[in-house]
Design a protein around this motif. Structure first.
Motif, PDB file in Angstrom:
ATOM      1  N   TYR A  46       0.823  -1.212   0.000  1.00  0.00           N
ATOM      2  CA  TYR A  46       0.000   0.000   0.000  1.00  0.00           C
ATOM      3  C   TYR A  46       0.855   1.261   0.000  1.00  0.00           C
ATOM      4  O   TYR A  46       0.410   2.320  -0.395  1.00  0.00           O
ATOM      5  CB  TYR A  46      -0.938   0.021   1.213  1.00  0.00           C
ATOM      6  CG  TYR A  46      -2.066  -0.964   1.099  1.00  0.00           C
ATOM      7  CD1 TYR A  46      -3.114  -0.718   0.224  1.00  0.00           C
ATOM      8  CD2 TYR A  46      -2.080  -2.128   1.849  1.00  0.00           C
ATOM      9  CE1 TYR A  46      -4.165  -1.616   0.091  1.00  0.00           C
ATOM     10  CE2 TYR A  46      -3.122  -3.032   1.730  1.00  0.00           C
ATOM     11  CZ  TYR A  46      -4.154  -2.772   0.856  1.00  0.00           C
ATOM     12  OH  TYR A  46      -5.185  -3.659   0.729  1.00  0.00           O
ATOM     13  N   PHE A  47       2.104   1.129   0.460  1.00  0.00           N
ATOM     14  CA  PHE A  47       3.024   2.261   0.510  1.00  0.00           C
ATOM     15  C   PHE A  47       4.042   2.226  -0.628  1.00  0.00           C
ATOM     16  O   PHE A  47       4.970   3.025  -0.653  1.00  0.00           O
ATOM     17  CB  PHE A  47       3.733   2.297   1.861  1.00  0.00           C
ATOM     18  CG  PHE A  47       2.776   2.329   3.015  1.00  0.00           C
ATOM     19  CD1 PHE A  47       1.991   3.448   3.247  1.00  0.00           C
ATOM     20  CD2 PHE A  47       2.627   1.239   3.838  1.00  0.00           C
ATOM     21  CE1 PHE A  47       1.098   3.475   4.303  1.00  0.00           C
ATOM     22  CE2 PHE A  47       1.738   1.257   4.893  1.00  0.00           C
ATOM     23  CZ  PHE A  47       0.960   2.388   5.127  1.00  0.00           C
ATOM     24  N   GLY A  48       3.903   1.292  -1.551  1.00  0.00           N
ATOM     25  CA  GLY A  48       4.776   1.221  -2.717  1.00  0.00           C
ATOM     26  C   GLY A  48       6.198   0.776  -2.419  1.00  0.00           C
ATOM     27  O   GLY A  48       7.109   1.048  -3.202  1.00  0.00           O
ATOM     28  N   ALA A  49       6.413   0.073  -1.311  1.00  0.00           N
ATOM     29  CA  ALA A  49       7.765  -0.325  -0.907  1.00  0.00           C
ATOM     30  C   ALA A  49       8.456  -1.175  -1.968  1.00  0.00           C
ATOM     31  O   ALA A  49       9.655  -1.015  -2.215  1.00  0.00           O
ATOM     32  CB  ALA A  49       7.717  -1.082   0.419  1.00  0.00           C
ATOM     33  N   HIS A  50       7.711  -2.063  -2.599  1.00  0.00           N
ATOM     34  CA  HIS A  50       8.305  -2.916  -3.635  1.00  0.00           C
ATOM     35  C   HIS A  50       8.742  -2.100  -4.842  1.00  0.00           C
ATOM     36  O   HIS A  50       9.728  -2.422  -5.497  1.00  0.00           O
ATOM     37  CB  HIS A  50       7.322  -4.020  -4.045  1.00  0.00           C
ATOM     38  CG  HIS A  50       6.019  -3.518  -4.580  1.00  0.00           C
ATOM     39  ND1 HIS A  50       5.083  -2.873  -3.787  1.00  0.00           N
ATOM     40  CD2 HIS A  50       5.501  -3.538  -5.830  1.00  0.00           C
ATOM     41  CE1 HIS A  50       4.038  -2.536  -4.522  1.00  0.00           C
ATOM     42  NE2 HIS A  50       4.271  -2.925  -5.785  1.00  0.00           N
ATOM     43  N   ARG A  51       8.032  -1.021  -5.150  1.00  0.00           N
ATOM     44  CA  ARG A  51       8.401  -0.156  -6.270  1.00  0.00           C
ATOM     45  C   ARG A  51       9.620   0.698  -5.920  1.00  0.00           C
ATOM     46  O   ARG A  51      10.476   0.925  -6.767  1.00  0.00           O
ATOM     47  CB  ARG A  51       7.227   0.720  -6.690  1.00  0.00           C
ATOM     48  CG  ARG A  51       6.191  -0.091  -7.432  1.00  0.00           C
ATOM     49  CD  ARG A  51       5.095   0.775  -8.008  1.00  0.00           C
ATOM     50  NE  ARG A  51       4.311  -0.027  -8.921  1.00  0.00           N
ATOM     51  CZ  ARG A  51       4.492  -0.050 -10.234  1.00  0.00           C
ATOM     52  NH1 ARG A  51       5.418   0.690 -10.775  1.00  0.00           N
ATOM     53  NH2 ARG A  51       3.741  -0.812 -10.995  1.00  0.00           N
ATOM     54  N   PHE A  52       9.731   1.160  -4.674  1.00  0.00           N
ATOM     55  CA  PHE A  52      10.955   1.838  -4.247  1.00  0.00           C
ATOM     56  C   PHE A  52      12.135   0.881  -4.367  1.00  0.00           C
ATOM     57  O   PHE A  52      13.211   1.263  -4.824  1.00  0.00           O
ATOM     58  CB  PHE A  52      10.845   2.327  -2.797  1.00  0.00           C
ATOM     59  CG  PHE A  52      10.110   3.626  -2.622  1.00  0.00           C
ATOM     60  CD1 PHE A  52      10.631   4.809  -3.129  1.00  0.00           C
ATOM     61  CD2 PHE A  52       8.913   3.669  -1.944  1.00  0.00           C
ATOM     62  CE1 PHE A  52       9.961   6.013  -2.963  1.00  0.00           C
ATOM     63  CE2 PHE A  52       8.237   4.867  -1.768  1.00  0.00           C
ATOM     64  CZ  PHE A  52       8.766   6.037  -2.273  1.00  0.00           C
ATOM     65  N   TYR A  53      11.939  -0.373  -3.976  1.00  0.00           N
ATOM     66  CA  TYR A  53      13.003  -1.383  -4.009  1.00  0.00           C
ATOM     67  C   TYR A  53      13.558  -1.598  -5.414  1.00  0.00           C
ATOM     68  O   TYR A  53      14.765  -1.734  -5.585  1.00  0.00           O
ATOM     69  CB  TYR A  53      12.472  -2.707  -3.431  1.00  0.00           C
ATOM     70  CG  TYR A  53      13.426  -3.865  -3.556  1.00  0.00           C
ATOM     71  CD1 TYR A  53      14.613  -3.883  -2.836  1.00  0.00           C
ATOM     72  CD2 TYR A  53      13.150  -4.944  -4.380  1.00  0.00           C
ATOM     73  CE1 TYR A  53      15.501  -4.941  -2.948  1.00  0.00           C
ATOM     74  CE2 TYR A  53      14.025  -6.000  -4.504  1.00  0.00           C
ATOM     75  CZ  TYR A  53      15.200  -5.997  -3.771  1.00  0.00           C
ATOM     76  OH  TYR A  53      16.078  -7.046  -3.891  1.00  0.00           O
ATOM     77  N   VAL A  54      12.708  -1.604  -6.429  1.00  0.00           N
ATOM     78  CA  VAL A  54      13.179  -1.849  -7.801  1.00  0.00           C
ATOM     79  C   VAL A  54      13.527  -0.553  -8.537  1.00  0.00           C
ATOM     80  O   VAL A  54      13.899  -0.592  -9.704  1.00  0.00           O
ATOM     81  CB  VAL A  54      12.169  -2.678  -8.626  1.00  0.00           C
ATOM     82  CG1 VAL A  54      11.952  -4.044  -8.010  1.00  0.00           C
ATOM     83  CG2 VAL A  54      10.862  -1.948  -8.817  1.00  0.00           C
ATOM     84  N   GLY A  55      13.416   0.592  -7.880  1.00  0.00           N
ATOM     85  CA  GLY A  55      13.848   1.851  -8.465  1.00  0.00           C
ATOM     86  C   GLY A  55      12.773   2.649  -9.168  1.00  0.00           C
ATOM     87  O   GLY A  55      13.071   3.630  -9.840  1.00  0.00           O
TER      88      GLY A  55
END
Length: 96
Positions: A46-55
């Motif tokens: 919900y906080f987009g952590a996976h998207r931050f992780y991949v850049g």
């Protein structure tokens, strides 16, 4: 860039030479861990952590403000991760 085998001019992003089929040494796979991305998506999607992780910072910030698209965007990303269709910021598939 030129092919080491046939000296044909090829794209800098080509994985194989289109003329002779010789591998260039480039990979289509991301260096990011698929398991880590899935866990981040499950617990902090919900906080987009996976998207931050991949850049993918821009869309990660959008996920924060929309709470993962009210869950739909997060679910879509989770399915893409499981099916090996989710890419990092360089367009490489997160599959390892």
């Amino acid at each position: 860039m030129f092919c080491k085998n046939c000296a044909a001019q090829i794209s800098d992003q080509a994985v194989t030479c289109p003329k002779c089929g010789e591998p260039t040494g480039l990979s289509l796979a991301s260096s990011k861990s698929k398991v880590t991305a899935i866990l981040l998506c499950l617990f902090l999607g919900y906080f987009g952590a996976h998207r931050f992780y991949v850049g993918k910072t821009g869309s990660a910030i959008a996920q924060i403000f929309t709470l993962g698209g009210l869950g739909f965007w997060t679910l879509f990303d989770l399915v893409n991760l499981i099916c090996n269709k989710f890419t990092d910021s360089n367009g490489k598939v997160v599959s390892q």
